[in-house]
Design a protein around this motif. Structure first.
Motif, PDB file in Angstrom:
ATOM      1  N   LYS A 177     -12.518  -9.758  -9.704  1.00  0.00           N
ATOM      2  CA  LYS A 177     -11.650  -8.842  -8.952  1.00  0.00           C
ATOM      3  C   LYS A 177     -11.683  -9.176  -7.462  1.00  0.00           C
ATOM      4  O   LYS A 177     -10.665  -9.164  -6.783  1.00  0.00           O
ATOM      5  CB  LYS A 177     -12.109  -7.397  -9.164  1.00  0.00           C
ATOM      6  N   ILE A 178     -12.877  -9.468  -6.973  1.00  0.00           N
ATOM      7  CA  ILE A 178     -12.997  -9.703  -5.535  1.00  0.00           C
ATOM      8  C   ILE A 178     -12.220 -10.955  -5.123  1.00  0.00           C
ATOM      9  O   ILE A 178     -11.733 -11.065  -4.002  1.00  0.00           O
ATOM     10  CB  ILE A 178     -14.491  -9.762  -5.120  1.00  0.00           C
ATOM     11  N   PHE A 179     -12.083 -11.900  -6.048  1.00  0.00           N
ATOM     12  CA  PHE A 179     -11.320 -13.107  -5.713  1.00  0.00           C
ATOM     13  C   PHE A 179      -9.817 -12.889  -5.837  1.00  0.00           C
ATOM     14  O   PHE A 179      -9.038 -13.698  -5.364  1.00  0.00           O
ATOM     15  CB  PHE A 179     -11.752 -14.274  -6.603  1.00  0.00           C
ATOM     16  N   THR A 180      -9.421 -11.828  -6.493  1.00  0.00           N
ATOM     17  CA  THR A 180      -7.990 -11.696  -6.774  1.00  0.00           C
ATOM     18  C   THR A 180      -7.367 -10.425  -6.195  1.00  0.00           C
ATOM     19  O   THR A 180      -6.170 -10.387  -5.928  1.00  0.00           O
ATOM     20  CB  THR A 180      -7.753 -11.693  -8.301  1.00  0.00           C
ATOM     21  N   GLN A 181      -8.184  -9.395  -6.008  1.00  0.00           N
ATOM     22  CA  GLN A 181      -7.606  -8.100  -5.611  1.00  0.00           C
ATOM     23  C   GLN A 181      -7.349  -8.020  -4.110  1.00  0.00           C
ATOM     24  O   GLN A 181      -7.847  -8.829  -3.328  1.00  0.00           O
ATOM     25  CB  GLN A 181      -8.591  -6.980  -5.964  1.00  0.00           C
ATOM     26  N   SER A 182      -6.665  -6.936  -3.758  1.00  0.00           N
ATOM     27  CA  SER A 182      -6.554  -6.612  -2.337  1.00  0.00           C
ATOM     28  C   SER A 182      -7.808  -5.838  -1.943  1.00  0.00           C
ATOM     29  O   SER A 182      -8.478  -5.229  -2.799  1.00  0.00           O
ATOM     30  CB  SER A 182      -5.318  -5.759  -2.078  1.00  0.00           C
ATOM     31  N   ALA A 183      -8.109  -5.860  -0.638  1.00  0.00           N
ATOM     32  CA  ALA A 183      -9.281  -5.115  -0.151  1.00  0.00           C
ATOM     33  C   ALA A 183      -9.120  -3.635  -0.497  1.00  0.00           C
ATOM     34  O   ALA A 183     -10.075  -2.967  -0.915  1.00  0.00           O
ATOM     35  CB  ALA A 183      -9.427  -5.312   1.352  1.00  0.00           C
ATOM     36  N   GLN A 195     -11.557   7.519   5.617  1.00  0.00           N
ATOM     37  CA  GLN A 195     -12.316   7.045   6.788  1.00  0.00           C
ATOM     38  C   GLN A 195     -13.312   5.953   6.394  1.00  0.00           C
ATOM     39  O   GLN A 195     -13.484   4.965   7.106  1.00  0.00           O
ATOM     40  CB  GLN A 195     -13.070   8.225   7.440  1.00  0.00           C
ATOM     41  N   VAL A 196     -13.965   6.169   5.262  1.00  0.00           N
ATOM     42  CA  VAL A 196     -14.939   5.176   4.807  1.00  0.00           C
ATOM     43  C   VAL A 196     -14.203   3.902   4.391  1.00  0.00           C
ATOM     44  O   VAL A 196     -14.577   2.782   4.769  1.00  0.00           O
ATOM     45  CB  VAL A 196     -15.778   5.742   3.634  1.00  0.00           C
ATOM     46  N   LYS A 197     -13.132   4.083   3.633  1.00  0.00           N
ATOM     47  CA  LYS A 197     -12.402   2.913   3.119  1.00  0.00           C
ATOM     48  C   LYS A 197     -11.852   2.049   4.258  1.00  0.00           C
ATOM     49  O   LYS A 197     -11.994   0.834   4.235  1.00  0.00           O
ATOM     50  CB  LYS A 197     -11.257   3.362   2.191  1.00  0.00           C
ATOM     51  N   VAL A 198     -11.245   2.684   5.239  1.00  0.00           N
ATOM     52  CA  VAL A 198     -10.618   1.851   6.281  1.00  0.00           C
ATOM     53  C   VAL A 198     -11.676   1.161   7.121  1.00  0.00           C
ATOM     54  O   VAL A 198     -11.487   0.016   7.555  1.00  0.00           O
ATOM     55  CB  VAL A 198      -9.615   2.655   7.143  1.00  0.00           C
ATOM     56  N   THR A 199     -12.803   1.812   7.328  1.00  0.00           N
ATOM     57  CA  THR A 199     -13.861   1.164   8.122  1.00  0.00           C
ATOM     58  C   THR A 199     -14.342  -0.096   7.400  1.00  0.00           C
ATOM     59  O   THR A 199     -14.544  -1.148   8.018  1.00  0.00           O
ATOM     60  CB  THR A 199     -15.031   2.149   8.366  1.00  0.00           C
ATOM     61  N   PRO A 369      -7.079   4.233  11.974  1.00  0.00           N
ATOM     62  CA  PRO A 369      -7.503   5.450  11.280  1.00  0.00           C
ATOM     63  C   PRO A 369      -7.341   5.472   9.767  1.00  0.00           C
ATOM     64  O   PRO A 369      -8.022   6.270   9.121  1.00  0.00           O
ATOM     65  CB  PRO A 369      -6.647   6.543  11.928  1.00  0.00           C
ATOM     66  N   SER A 370      -6.478   4.634   9.207  1.00  0.00           N
ATOM     67  CA  SER A 370      -6.302   4.719   7.750  1.00  0.00           C
ATOM     68  C   SER A 370      -5.807   3.376   7.212  1.00  0.00           C
ATOM     69  O   SER A 370      -5.296   2.533   7.962  1.00  0.00           O
ATOM     70  CB  SER A 370      -5.274   5.804   7.387  1.00  0.00           C
ATOM     71  N   ILE A 371      -5.943   3.229   5.901  1.00  0.00           N
ATOM     72  CA  ILE A 371      -5.439   2.002   5.257  1.00  0.00           C
ATOM     73  C   ILE A 371      -3.935   1.895   5.495  1.00  0.00           C
ATOM     74  O   ILE A 371      -3.408   0.822   5.776  1.00  0.00           O
ATOM     75  CB  ILE A 371      -5.734   2.052   3.733  1.00  0.00           C
ATOM     76  N   GLU A 372      -3.247   3.015   5.408  1.00  0.00           N
ATOM     77  CA  GLU A 372      -1.790   2.974   5.608  1.00  0.00           C
ATOM     78  C   GLU A 372      -1.452   2.503   7.021  1.00  0.00           C
ATOM     79  O   GLU A 372      -0.507   1.737   7.229  1.00  0.00           O
ATOM     80  CB  GLU A 372      -1.173   4.352   5.341  1.00  0.00           C
ATOM     81  N   TYR A 373      -2.243   2.946   7.986  1.00  0.00           N
ATOM     82  CA  TYR A 373      -2.035   2.525   9.377  1.00  0.00           C
ATOM     83  C   TYR A 373      -2.104   0.991   9.471  1.00  0.00           C
ATOM     84  O   TYR A 373      -1.249   0.347  10.082  1.00  0.00           O
ATOM     85  CB  TYR A 373      -3.119   3.169  10.249  1.00  0.00           C
ATOM     86  N   VAL A 374      -3.128   0.404   8.833  1.00  0.00           N
ATOM     87  CA  VAL A 374      -3.300  -1.051   8.911  1.00  0.00           C
ATOM     88  C   VAL A 374      -2.161  -1.752   8.162  1.00  0.00           C
ATOM     89  O   VAL A 374      -1.607  -2.758   8.622  1.00  0.00           O
ATOM     90  CB  VAL A 374      -4.675  -1.491   8.343  1.00  0.00           C
ATOM     91  N   GLU A 375      -1.788  -1.190   7.014  1.00  0.00           N
ATOM     92  CA  GLU A 375      -0.715  -1.795   6.223  1.00  0.00           C
ATOM     93  C   GLU A 375       0.596  -1.777   7.020  1.00  0.00           C
ATOM     94  O   GLU A 375       1.363  -2.743   7.005  1.00  0.00           O
ATOM     95  CB  GLU A 375      -0.581  -1.041   4.893  1.00  0.00           C
ATOM     96  N   ARG A 376       0.844  -0.677   7.724  1.00  0.00           N
ATOM     97  CA  ARG A 376       2.061  -0.601   8.552  1.00  0.00           C
ATOM     98  C   ARG A 376       2.006  -1.608   9.709  1.00  0.00           C
ATOM     99  O   ARG A 376       3.013  -2.189  10.100  1.00  0.00           O
ATOM    100  CB  ARG A 376       2.257   0.816   9.093  1.00  0.00           C
ATOM    101  N   ALA A 377       0.784  -1.783  10.242  1.00  0.00           N
ATOM    102  CA  ALA A 377       0.623  -2.778  11.318  1.00  0.00           C
ATOM    103  C   ALA A 377       0.993  -4.160  10.781  1.00  0.00           C
ATOM    104  O   ALA A 377       1.638  -4.964  11.458  1.00  0.00           O
ATOM    105  CB  ALA A 377      -0.810  -2.765  11.837  1.00  0.00           C
ATOM    106  N   TRP A 378       0.587  -4.423   9.538  1.00  0.00           N
ATOM    107  CA  TRP A 378       0.920  -5.707   8.894  1.00  0.00           C
ATOM    108  C   TRP A 378       2.418  -5.797   8.593  1.00  0.00           C
ATOM    109  O   TRP A 378       3.032  -6.862   8.734  1.00  0.00           O
ATOM    110  CB  TRP A 378       0.084  -5.877   7.625  1.00  0.00           C
ATOM    111  N   ASP A 379       3.022  -4.673   8.191  1.00  0.00           N
ATOM    112  CA  ASP A 379       4.467  -4.670   7.912  1.00  0.00           C
ATOM    113  C   ASP A 379       5.237  -5.233   9.103  1.00  0.00           C
ATOM    114  O   ASP A 379       6.155  -6.042   8.937  1.00  0.00           O
ATOM    115  CB  ASP A 379       4.963  -3.241   7.634  1.00  0.00           C
TER     116      ASP A 379
END
Ligand SMILES: Cc1cc2nc3c(=O)[nH]c(=O)nc-3n(C[C@H](O)[C@H](O)[C@H](O)COP(=O)(O)OP(=O)(O)OC[C@H]3O[C@@H](n4cnc5c(N)ncnc54)[C@H](O)[C@@H]3O)c2cc1C
Length: 534
Positions: A177-183, A195-199, A369-379
């Motif tokens: 999974k670690i070789f294939t999945q997303s973080a 909070q824990v997940k995004v950190t 602050p969140s996974i969505e925040y980072v994903e939007r930054a990537w978008d």
């Protein structure tokens, strides 16, 4: 004309490691570095009077223990201060989260957000420890031939499978999974708190051309656990004297073994006769002969610029042209006359004066602050725009080594994602400073005094990273660390064993297995392969 056993093109840390190991085995070695100092992306530069800044790389963890020991780097000044706390995340609702060296303290922090997450965290860390140990064993190994052709090649693959012996069935599934999945997918299986997940997820996107929901980013998360300092797996530290002290220690070790190092010596060409490297030609026209040449430059520069098209088969050239190497990282360096005051962590103790140093200043401070925040930054980056609201990692090395700045002053490094090398509109020469302003405005939302304490600012867009450090596309790893460009496929299938189609020419930089980071592993492996040759 001087004749060397080996010439190393580029004095990045990997080139220095290759040189030192070759000299240790009695070879006559010359390192040629284009810039006025060695270290490549691992340098300390006095960019403003009195401020000695790690202009690119800023933390250490991946540097292989064996290399530190065998090259006696501590004897040549290499010292690391392990970060404690490791992380500080500030959230817009005024809450904060710390991760400490002490697991019990970290668990108490996690429990502020989720009791469930605090309960499973030890098992998560233990799993990463077990998997890292298996993968770590591959770092100082030459990848097997790919595709396998002979019986011996298949034996090599069986040996690889054998390395997984210590893992239970669940661990093997996790490894796949670690070789294939997303973080994000990987972390979702463990944790519930955003909070824990995004950190934890930030490590999965540092240097990546993808967001936390892009498949493959879970491996980058693991890559950042592939080492440690002060006996803590995955812990990072500040190098005394900045990251240049790593390269200086390596250079001193190499010189002590007889290596000659020339700076301000840019190589223009590798000389090839009858399919064999004969030496190099400098930009000044000077020719230097050598029995072997190792390039510390990325695969694109090595094969597409230092060689003539006629030196290589068209298929190989095509594969190198397709090697993905566009960076999405930006580094901003600041000189500060005070410390940022975070609204999420107003003071160390009740009554502490504003601006007093606190534990958060000793950590990597996250603004994401969140996974969505980072994903939007990537978008944004996906469509050729610098992130409107990027992921920021802030570090203040002067909290550990005040000698890096004038008394009472500080240095802050801001590493950020995402700033795509190729912009859909405009150029980085136009965008650099407005983007820097946007980043400062973002920090201001969390630490309102930041603008007032800035004395100097340096914004290094991916274009600037390319120009300054010679890394194509500003890619901090000399090429994307995606599954199709890793291990037996790095840089390209069939050529992951440090040798190249030109006899006597080797690749010793991060474009070779196991990739980027101040790790020394590609340089070490390359030296071993060169020594097999002669
Ligand atoms: C902004 C940034 C932040 C980073 N942060 C971290 C971090 O905190 N921790 C970490 O572990 N990693 C970090 N990295 C990644 C890490 O620094 C690199 O992956 C690693 O240093 C690359 O080392 P290298 O020796 O393979 O190549 P390089 O460091 O790229 O060295 C190549 C050398 O070749 C020289 N050169 C280029 N062209 C020529 C020529 N024609 N002739 C002669 N010499 C030439 C260059 O000047 C350079 O010195 C960061 C990288 C960047 C850019």
């Amino acid at each position: 004309m001087a004749k060397y056993d080996a010439v190393i093109v580029g004095g990045g840390h990997n080139g220095l490691v290759t040189a030192a190991y070759l000299a240790r085995a009695g070879r006559k070695v010359l390192v040629l570095e284009r810039r006025e100092l060695v270290g490549g992306c691992s340098v300390t530069e006095e960019i403003w009077p009195g401020y000695r800044v790690s202009t690119a790389a800023y933390l250490t963890s991946l540097l292989q223990e064996r290399i530190v020991r065998e090259l006696e780097l501590p004897r040549y000044g290499y010292r690391v201060d392990a970060k404690d706390p490791a992380f500080f995340s500030a959230f817009p609702d005024g809450r904060h989260f710390f991760m400490w060296q002490d697991r019990a303290k970290t668990l108490a922090e996690i429990a502020k957000f989720s009791h469930h997450d605090a309960e499973v965290y030890p098992a998560y860390e233990d799993l990463l420890e077990r998997i890292s140990q298996v993968v770590e064993g591959l770092l100082l190994t030459t990848p097997p031939n790919f595709p396998p052709r002979t019986g011996m090649d298949f034996v090599d693959y069986l040996k690889l499978v054998g390395r997984m012996r210590g893992l239970g069935a669940g661990d093997v599934v996790a490894l796949v999974k670690i070789f294939t999945q997303s973080a994000a997918d990987f972390l979702d299986e463990w944790f519930e708190s955003e909070q824990v997940k995004v950190t934890l997820a930030t490590d999965g996107v540092i240097g990546a051309n993808g967001g936390p929901r892009s498949p493959g980013t879970a491996y980058i998360l693991l890559h950042h656990c592939m080492g440690g300092v002060a006996g803590h797996r995955g812990l990072w530290g500040f190098v005394r004297g900045g990251m240049g002290a790593v390269a200086e220690a390596m250079a001193a070790s190499a010189r002590a073994k007889g290596v000659s190092i020339r700076v301000n010596a840019a190589v223009a060409k590798v000389t090839v006769r009858s399919g064999r490297a004969q030496g190099v030609v400098l930009e000044t026209g000077e020719e230097i002969e050598a029995a072997m040449v190792a390039s510390n430059l990325d695969p694109k520069v090595t094969f597409l610029r230092l060689l003539d098209a006629g030196d290589l088969e068209p298929d190989f050239v095509a594969a190198i042209r397709h090697f993905r190497i566009e960076g999405t990282s930006c580094k901003i360096n600041l000189a500060l006359n005070g410390l940022p005051e975070f609204t999420a962590y107003p003071g160390t103790r009740p009554g502490a004066p504003p601006g007093a140093a606190g534990p958060h200043h000793r950590a990597t401070m996250h603004i994401c602050p969140s996974i969505e925040y980072v994903e939007r930054a990537w978008d944004d980056a996906k469509y050729g725009r610098a992130s409107e609201r990027p992921l920021l990692e802030l570090t203040i090395p002067t909290m550990y080594d005040p000698s890096l700045a004038p008394a009472g002053k500080h240095i802050m490094g801001i590493f950020l994602q995402y700033a795509p090398y190729t912009l859909r509109e405009g150029t980085w020469d136009d965008l650099r400073e407005p983007f820097g302003d946007r980043v400062i405005a973002l920090i201001e939302e969390y630490a309102p005094n930041i603008r007032r304490i800035i004395e100097h600012r340096q914004v290094l867009s991916p274009l600037d990273l390319e120009r300054r450090f010679g890394i194509t596309g500003g890619n901090i790893f000399h090429g994307e660390m995606s599954l199709d460009q890793m291990f037996v496929m790095r840089p390209v299938a069939g050529w992951a064993r440090y040798r190249t189609p030109v006899k006597g020419l080797f690749l010793c930089g991060s474009g070779a297995h196991p990739g980027g980071g101040v790790m020394g592993a590609p340089g070490f492996n390359c030296a071993r392969e060169m020594l097999k040759r002669g």
